[in-house]
Design an enzyme around this catalytic site. Structure first.
Site, PDB file in Angstrom:
ATOM      1  NE  ARG A  83      56.627  32.484  43.837  1.00 50.06           N
ATOM      2  CZ  ARG A  83      56.111  31.282  43.964  1.00 50.06           C
ATOM      3  NH1 ARG A  83      55.149  30.874  43.161  1.00 50.06           N
ATOM      4  NH2 ARG A  83      56.536  30.464  44.907  1.00 50.06           N
ATOM      5  N   GLY A  86      53.180  36.420  43.629  1.00 51.41           N
ATOM      6  CA  GLY A  86      52.522  35.308  42.939  1.00 51.41           C
ATOM      7  C   GLY A  86      51.092  35.559  42.531  1.00 51.41           C
ATOM      8  CB  SER A  93      55.096  36.267  38.617  1.00 51.39           C
ATOM      9  OG  SER A  93      54.058  35.636  39.348  1.00 51.39           O
ATOM     10  N   GLY A 155      52.088  40.831  46.635  1.00 49.63           N
ATOM     11  CA  GLY A 155      53.469  41.272  46.834  1.00 49.63           C
ATOM     12  C   GLY A 155      53.590  42.710  46.357  1.00 49.63           C
ATOM     13  CE1 TYR A 448      45.781  48.464  37.352  1.00 45.78           C
ATOM     14  CE2 TYR A 448      44.464  46.848  38.536  1.00 45.78           C
ATOM     15  CZ  TYR A 448      45.496  47.765  38.507  1.00 45.78           C
ATOM     16  OH  TYR A 448      46.248  47.974  39.646  1.00 45.78           O
ATOM     17  CE1 TYR A 451      42.262  43.570  39.383  1.00 43.50           C
ATOM     18  CE2 TYR A 451      40.557  44.644  38.111  1.00 43.50           C
ATOM     19  CZ  TYR A 451      41.166  44.391  39.315  1.00 43.50           C
ATOM     20  OH  TYR A 451      40.649  44.953  40.460  1.00 43.50           O
TER      21      TYR A 451
END
Length: 509
Positions: A83, A86, A93, A155, A448, A451
Site C-alpha cells: 500500500r 491505504g 492494499s 497515497g 470507477y 471506488y
C-alpha cells in the site's frame, strides 16, 4: 517466517534496514503492529478482529528493499500485499481475504518529492500523499498545480493507477493523463522506467487499477497552469428550496458538462436529522479557475437558477482551494496538507459508483430522494464531466469514461463500530444501486476502479475461471480496454505474482 524473510532480504540488498524502524510483528509488539497497520488504513470495516492480518509489516527505505521483497516473497512462497496510502475502498492494499498467510509492504517511508518548475514536472515517490504533492508544488510556484484528487490523504502511488480525477479534470483531464514517466518494480524484482518497461506497461499502469503489473516506486508528473486567484463556493439547497428539482435538473443539463471547462461544480447529497425528522440537502460545491467577477458572469449566463451571489464566492490561491474542497474547516492553514490526514474521522463504509449519460428525469429524482431519506447516514456525490474529458479518446489510458458521460455518481453509506446491525447499511446501498439502474450507463454499467466494489465480482485464489468472471467487472471498470490489460498482464506477469481480489487476470491457457 520473518527471520527467513530478513535473511533473504540481506542476501538481495546492500542497503541496511534497521529492524525496529522497518519490521512490525504482532507477536513481538502488538500495539506497535496495530498502530502501523491502522495508520493509513481508511476503512474500519477491514480492521475488525475477524479480518485476516498480515504476518508482519515491512516498511522499505530503499528501492532495493522493494526489489528484494518481491524476490523473497516468491522464494518463500508467501503472498504479498502493498500500500501507498491505504485508501482502497475494499481494503485490498492491506487485507487479503482470498489468500493467507500474507505479508504487507507499506511504502510510507518513500515519500520524496522533487518539483522542477523550469520544465513543468515533478518526481513524486509512491508513499507521498496527494496533499503533500500539492503543497510542494505550491511552495515553488503560485501558478502551477496538478489535476489529481480532491481527497488529499490519498497515497499518490495507488491513486494514479486508477486514473485519478479531481477539480481540474474538465480543464486538464485526469492525473493519469498527465504522467510523463514512472519507476516500477516487476514480478522478478527488476526496476524499470518508461523507456525500459515499454509503452504497453506504461499505458496499463496509468488507470488499469493498482497492484496488477508491478509496484509503483515513483511517478514523474506534468505540472499544469493555475491562475494566481481562483474562486470557490458552496451553495446548499433543501428539497423545499428546489421545487420540482429545477436547480438539480438544470445542473444535469448545463452545469455538469456544458459550462466553461475552468468551472467544476459537484453536487453533494446528504441527509440531516432535525427533531426526529429527516431531510435531504444538495450542496453545490465548486472551484473556478479564475476570479469572482468572471465566475458570476459565467453563472448568470449559464446557471442562474442556482442564484449564486457575490457573497457566496471566496477568492483564494489554488493551494488554499485544495484545503477548502477537501472539507477542512475554513481558515485551516495549508500546512495541514503535510500531515497526510483526512478532515473526517475514520469510519466503516461501503461505496459504489455509476456513470450517467442522460439527465435523470423528475420521476427518477423523486424516487431517488425517497430512497436517500430511508438511510441513516448516507451520501451521494455527483461529479461533473465534459470539457476536455469529452475530447480524450477512451483508449488513451485504461480509464475509459470519457465522451458522453455527463456526470459520475458515488454512493456512500457509513456507520460507527458501535452499530449493531451494519448489514442494513449494506442492504440500503444495494437497494439504491438497484433503483438507479434505469437512469445510468448500461452494457456495461460503468464503474470507477478507484471506488473499488467487490459486489461487481472478484477473483478466487489462482483459479482458472478468473478470466471469464473478470470479463464482467473488467468491462464495467475498463470497457474495451480490459482485453488489452489482460494481454499486457499475461506478458509482464505470467505467473500472476501480483494478484488480489480484483487484479487483472491472465489469459486462459
Amino acid at each position: 517466517m520473518r527471520d527467513q524473510f530478513i535473511t533473504c532480504l540481506h542476501e538481495n540488498t546492500n542497503v541496511s534496514f534497521p529492524l525496529e524502524e522497518t519490521f512490525f510483528i504482532p507477536g513481538e509488539n502488538v500495539s506497535m503492529f496495530s498502530q502501523v497497520l491502522e495508520s493509513t488504513s481508511q476503512n474500519l470495516r477491514f480492521l475488525s478482529k475477524t479480518m485476516p492480518k498480515p504476518e508482519f509489516i515491512f516498511k522499505p527505505i530503499d528501492e532495493s528493499h522493494v526489489q528484494a521483497s518481491i524476490i523473497c516473497s516468491k522464494k518463500l512462497g508467501i503472498h504479498l500485499r502493498f500500500r501507498s496510502g491505504g485508501h482502497d475502498y475494499e481494503g485490498l492494499s492491506y487485507v487479503s481475504e482470498m489468500e493467507t498467510p500474507f505479508i504487507l509492504m507499506d511504502l510510507s517511508k518513500r515519500r520524496q518529492i522533487n518539483v522542477n518548475i523550469e520544465d513543468n514536472s515533478a518526481w513524486v515517490q509512491a508513499g507521498a500523499t496527494v496533499g503533500e504533492l500539492y503543497y510542494r508544488i505550491a511552495e515553488k510556484s503560485s501558478v502551477h498545480g496538478f489535476p489529481a484528487s480532491l481527497c488529499t490523504s490519498l497515497g499518490i502511488g495507488g491513486h494514479i493507477t486508477g486514473g485519478a480525477y479531481g477539480t481540474m479534470m474538465r480543464k486538464y483531464g485526469l492525473g493519469g493523463d498527465n504522467v510523463l514517466d514512472a519507476k516500477i518494480v516487476d514480478a522478478n524484482g527488476k526496476l524499470f522506467d518508461r523507456s525500459s518497461m515499454g509503452e504497453d506497461t506504461f499505458w496499463a499502469i496509468r488507470g488499469g487499477g493498482g497492484a496488477s503489473f508491478g509496484i509503483i516506486l515513483a511517478w514523474k508528473i506534468k505540472l499544469v497552469h493555475v491562475p494566481e486567484t481562483v474562486t470557490v463556493f458552496t451553495v446548499t439547497k433543501t428539497l423545499e428550496q428546489d421545487v420540482g428539482n429545477k436547480i438539480l435538473s438544470k445542473w444535469q443539463v448545463i452545469a455538469a458538462d456544458k459550462l466553461v471547462e475552468e468551472l467544476f461544480i459537484r453536487v453533494i447529497f446528504s441527509v440531516a436529522v432535525n427533531n426526529g425528522s429527516k431531510s435531504a440537502t444538495t450542496s453545490y460545491n465548486a472551484l473556478f479557475l479564475g476570479d469572482k467577477d468572471t465566475l458570476l458572469n459565467v453563472m448568470k449566463k449559464g446557471f442562474p437558477e442556482l442564484g449564486l451571489t457575490s457573497s457566496d464566492c471566496v477568492e483564494m490561491s489554488w493551494i488554499e482551494s485544495v484545503v477548502y474542497i477537501s472539507g477542512f474547516p475554513s481558515r485551516t492553514p495549508t500546512t495541514v496538507l503535510l500531515q497526510g490526514k483526512s478532515p473526517n474521522p475514520k469510519i466503516n463504509f461501503k461505496a459504489k459508483s455509476d456513470f450517467v449519460k442522460k439527465p435523470i428525469r423528475q420521476s427518477g429524482l423523486i424516487g431517488m430522494f425517497k430512497k436517500l431519506l430511508e438511510a441513516d447516514s448516507a451520501m451521494m456525490i455527483w461529479n461533473p464531466y465534459g470539457g476536455i474529458m469529452d475530447e480524450i479518446p477512451e483508449s488513451q489510458i485504461p480509464f475509459p469514461h470519457r465522451k458522453g458521460v455527463i456526470f459520475k455518481i458515488q454512493y456512500v453509506t457509513a456507520w460507527p463500530n458501535s452499530d449493531k446491525s451494519p448489514s442494513r447499511h449494506i442492504n440500503w446501498i444495494s437497494d439504491m444501486y438497484s433503483y438507479m439502474m434505469p437512469y445510468v450507463s448500461s452494457n456495461p454499467r460503468q464503474a470507477y476502479v478507484n471506488y473499488r466494489d467487490l459486489d461487481l465480482g472478484k477473483n478466487t485464489k489462482n483459479a482458472k475461471i478468473n478470466f471469464e468472471q473478470a470479463q464482467v467487472w473488467g468491462a464495467k471498470y475498463f470497457k474495451d480496454n480490459f482485453n488489452r490489460l489482460v494481454m499486457i498482464k499475461s506478458k509482464v506477469d505470467p505467473e500472476n505474482f501480483f494478484r488480489h481480489e480484483q487484479s487483472i487476470p491472465l489469459l486462459p491457457v
